[in-house]
Scaffold this active site. Structure first.
Site, PDB file in Angstrom:
ATOM      1  N   ASP A   1       0.847  -1.201   0.000  1.00  0.00           N
ATOM      2  CA  ASP A   1       0.000   0.000   0.000  1.00  0.00           C
ATOM      3  C   ASP A   1       0.881   1.248   0.000  1.00  0.00           C
ATOM      4  OD1 ASP A   1      -1.954   1.905   0.274  1.00  0.00           O
ATOM      5  OD2 ASP A   1      -2.741   1.154   2.187  1.00  0.00           O
TER       6      ASP A   1
ATOM      7  N   LYS B   1     -13.910   1.671   2.326  1.00  0.00           N
ATOM      8  CA  LYS B   1     -13.957   2.087   3.727  1.00  0.00           C
ATOM      9  C   LYS B   1     -15.303   2.766   3.919  1.00  0.00           C
ATOM     10  CE  LYS B   1      -9.047   2.318   4.345  1.00  0.00           C
ATOM     11  NZ  LYS B   1      -7.831   3.104   4.073  1.00  0.00           N
TER      12      LYS B   1
ATOM     13  N   GLY C   1     -10.256  -0.488   6.989  1.00  0.00           N
ATOM     14  CA  GLY C   1     -10.581   0.165   8.254  1.00  0.00           C
ATOM     15  C   GLY C   1      -9.711   1.393   8.433  1.00  0.00           C
TER      16      GLY C   1
HETATM   17 MG   LIG Z   1      -4.860   1.934   1.764  1.00  0.00          MG
END
Ligand SMILES: [Mg+2]
Length: 361
Positions: free
Chosen positions: A183, A257, A285
């Site tokens: 990420d 999300k 989250g």
């Molecule tokens: Mg991310």
């Protein structure tokens, strides 16, 4: 007669969480409580104390909820009706999500049904992956090993520009076969294709949000230039952005999300859009307490959610939670609460103790 209260709480994190946009040592967030018809419903706003992740922060969310959304919520509309009425407010999806989810909890409790059953066909469990913040390479490898022993079904490492290759190479060298992703939290530009192309050899499940937090077009271009599938996270800020992401070919995978895209109604719509376009979807989250997390776990249990999400149990983040029944992971899965609504037992005394200030909305 219903009442809505907003508590600003501060919970220390067990360990610092570093990403490419900053380091968090505590969670400061808004907890909402709606009382009416003998029911107490709860939700959490995912905004934080600064606008580094998103333009929304606790101050803007508080303003939008107190001055615009609170009175709509006190009429106890369904989540869908609420979104209709809230559409006069442009943007502010984190503030809207907090209220929309509050209404999901309220109406699930009124029907005496667990939230995950209200959301459609439920698998009865959520598959759980872990997201590991940036750390020294040796420590990262050690933490990956520990996470695997605990049963996590997917490992995600945070990367930053210039260090991506070493981080991913070290983890892959030690764990050649595991479902691994990286990420970037939007820290690259289109000029960095050569850096990202070097990650293709590591057989990542996906590369998450390499480019700008709001971008679709350059992601579509990048997607043609690397073989690693692209997952969009920050860019998917609404249903409309999800539609457009597939329209222009910007994504293979989407991280939803709910607290960032206006809540669960919109999340269900995005899930349908992604799967209709043969993409993969998982639920993320945002360092939520057990309250916010209970919504994420309920959604991650939906039948159409096919990838493991970032919905770790809370003991990873907080010494003590504001719920008395925090989630427990068993063999890489978490089961949603079975009580009505979110099924969380709120530790009211601890909630009060951690509250810095509260308001009526
Ligand atoms: Mg991310």
């Amino acid at each position: 007669m219903s009442t809505l209260t907003i508590n600003l709480v501060r919970l220390p994190l067990l360990s610092r969480f570093k990403t490419s946009f900053g380091t968090e040592t505590q969670r400061c967030g808004l907890i909402l409580r709606l009382r009416g018809d003998g029911i107490a419903a709860y939700s959490e706003c995912v905004a934080s104390s600064n606008p580094y992740y998103s333009y929304e922060d606790n101050d803007t969310a508080l303003h939008i909820i107190r001055d615009h959304l609170g009175k709509v919520a006190r009429g106890l509309p369904s989540p869908g009706e609420f979104l209709e009425r809230a559409s006069t407010v442009k943007g502010h999806n984190m503030a809207k999500a907090a209220v929309e989810m509050l209404l999901w909890d309220f109406h699930s409790k009124r029907k005496m049904k667990p939230l995950h059953r209200m959301l459609g066909e439920s698998k009865g469990h959520a598959d759980v992956g872990i997201s590991l913040g940036i750390d020294r390479t040796g420590l990262m490898v050690k933490r990956v090993g520990e996470a695997l022993k605990r049963g996590y079904k997917r490992i995600k490492v945070k990367i930053e520009k210039g260090k991506e290759y070493d981080i991913v190479r070290a983890v892959r060298a030690s764990f050649p076969e595991i479902p691994l992703s990286a990420d970037a939290n939007a820290c690259y530009s289109v000029r960095d294709v050569h850096l990202l192309r070097r990650l293709d050899r590591f057989n990542l499940l996906y590369l998450e949000q390499p480019l700008d937090h709001d971008d679709l077009i350059y992601h579509a271009r990048l997607r043609k230039e690397i073989s690693t599938p692209i997952c969009l996270d920050e860019s998917i800020s609404s249903v409309d952005k999800a539609l457009k992401a597939f329209e222009v070919g910007a994504a293979d995978v989407v991280n939803i999300k709910p607290g960032r895209i206006g809540g669960l109604t919109n999340s269900l719509e995005v899930i349908r859009i992604v799967r209709k376009n043969k993409g993969h979807v998982w639920i993320g989250g945002m360092l939520e307490t057990g309250i916010g997390r209970s919504f994420n776990i309920a959604l991650a249990s939906h039948r159409l959610v096919d990838y493991a999400g970032d919905t770790s149990p809370n003991e990873k983040y907080f010494e003590r939670d504001i719920v008395k029944n925090p989630f427990v992971m068993d063999s890489g899965i978490i089961r949603p609460n079975t009580g009505p609504g979110i099924g969380s037992e709120i530790d009211e005394r601890f909630l009060e103790k951690m509250t810095i200030r509260s308001w009526a909305a």
